[in-house]
Design an enzyme around this catalytic site. Sequence first.
Site, PDB file in Angstrom:
ATOM      1  N   GLU A 124       0.827  -1.210   0.000  1.00  0.00           N
ATOM      2  CA  GLU A 124       0.000   0.000   0.000  1.00  0.00           C
ATOM      3  C   GLU A 124       0.861   1.260   0.000  1.00  0.00           C
ATOM      4  OE1 GLU A 124      -2.928  -0.181  -0.754  1.00  0.00           O
ATOM      5  OE2 GLU A 124      -3.130  -2.325  -0.466  1.00  0.00           O
ATOM      6  N   GLU A 178      -0.092  -2.516 -10.056  1.00  0.00           N
ATOM      7  CA  GLU A 178      -0.113  -3.570  -9.051  1.00  0.00           C
ATOM      8  C   GLU A 178       1.206  -4.337  -9.067  1.00  0.00           C
ATOM      9  OE1 GLU A 178      -2.248  -3.994  -6.646  1.00  0.00           O
ATOM     10  OE2 GLU A 178      -3.377  -2.305  -7.432  1.00  0.00           O
TER      11      GLU A 178
END
Lengths: 318, 184
Positions: free
Chosen positions: A144, A222
């Site tokens: 994150e 990602e």
Amino acid sequence: MTDFHRYSAQNSRKSAFFTLASFILLGVLISAVCFYFFDPNVAAISGLSISAIIIVILYFNASRVAVSLSHAKEVDASQEPMLHNIIEEMTIASGITKPKVYVIEDAALNAFAAGDAKKGHVVFTRGILGALNRDELQGVAAHELSHLRNGDSKLMTIVASVGLAIGVIADIASRMFLFGGNNNNNNSGPLAIVAIVVAIAGIILAPLLAVLIQSAISREREWLADSTAVGMTRNPTGLRKALETLANPDAITRPVKAHQSTSHLWITEPLLGFNSKDSKERKKNKKDGKKPKPSKFSTHPPLEDRIQRLKDQEVIGG
Amino acid sequence: MVTGLIILGVVVVIGVIGFVLYNSLVSLRNKVQEGWAQIDVQLTRRADLIPNLISTVKGYASHESQVLRDVTEARSAVQGAGTPVEAAAANDGLSSALGRLFAVSEGYPDLKASTNFLQLQEELTATENKVAYARQYYNNAVNEMNTKIETVPTNIIAKFGSFPRAEYFTAPNETVRAVPKVEF
């Protein structure tokens, strides 16, 4: 380490390309609308400048809404000491400002980040805090914070908004071409014909391309966040085990209140979860020993592929 | 006239390059100092947690005096360390002493169940990890600065501007690539 650097450089180049493509797409589309009123040169210039203005405005107003959409509550260090410690560790490793920490009271297993390196927000569900151990949570936190450090959350919010804008403008444009009355633009030369062809093609293809670009950028981001996370923790195993827990066919990854427009922000795709086609497919694949098919419209790479790449890094020695 | 202008131009260009190189060295030195400050904060925090840990463990396992003494000694070594190398060695010593303490604590279920002990354990894990991550940042900065100090053309500026090489935060008997990980 060499692998991590190679992936990072590769992903940065691809994302720069995709952002440029979004900008051009939006520019061509607005130009097409402007072409209806002005001559091709003026239309092209105004189209590109309006496109640039839209992207700049989105850049400065993005991502504030994402956190409030998820109904997350901010927690301080006395409420969640371990979570705060883990975030602080990753803050030191990544060199960004410590983000605000939020928890969603939800049994689903998921997490997301919004904002940027200076003003970030990281959100965890109650479910993921309970299901993962310290090392695994550290991997997720690193993923994150990588999004924040790499500027992904902001970029993705912009890309999503550009996608929305493209959809709306394409809609307006198609109405104008279909039902338009007097066309003031009477100059008919080869340039005008080319412009009309480009305009029509743009109106038809732009919204479709926008979605494809949006998903493609998200998938690249990602990959980048996974590899940056490994670079930060020097421990691919933590994130790999966390993803394995999330890939469990019985894991509920969809928070009750996840909003579709924030799909790209979460660590796993929140809208494909329990009882969905994705989950059934995953169960079936597991039974048959088949690899899942990556979809062009998916905002995340298949979890199985992400796990495999982390395993490869464990073998190399991260 | 023309030659004069050319010479003036060359002097100005060399001067500007000199300023840029000097400033790059200063910003690297600041990065190294910032990195060190970060390590120092965590080492202090870690040392501050020890007395509390000792008194908690004593309440449940008072006769483990040897292990407790080792931890106390390792703590004073960390506090007394002057250079980064000394601090790194002392920090490693503290880590292994704490490792032994936590290994011993496995034999005391009451201690292991104590909230206070669990909190201290979490805090010590966190500070140890933070030292490890701060060390990555610091050692990278040192590497970057030392390379600049030794390579042309910045080595000339470094000589005149008194930029000494910085010391790595690495104990003499370990490698820089050691994996920073703690498992209790």
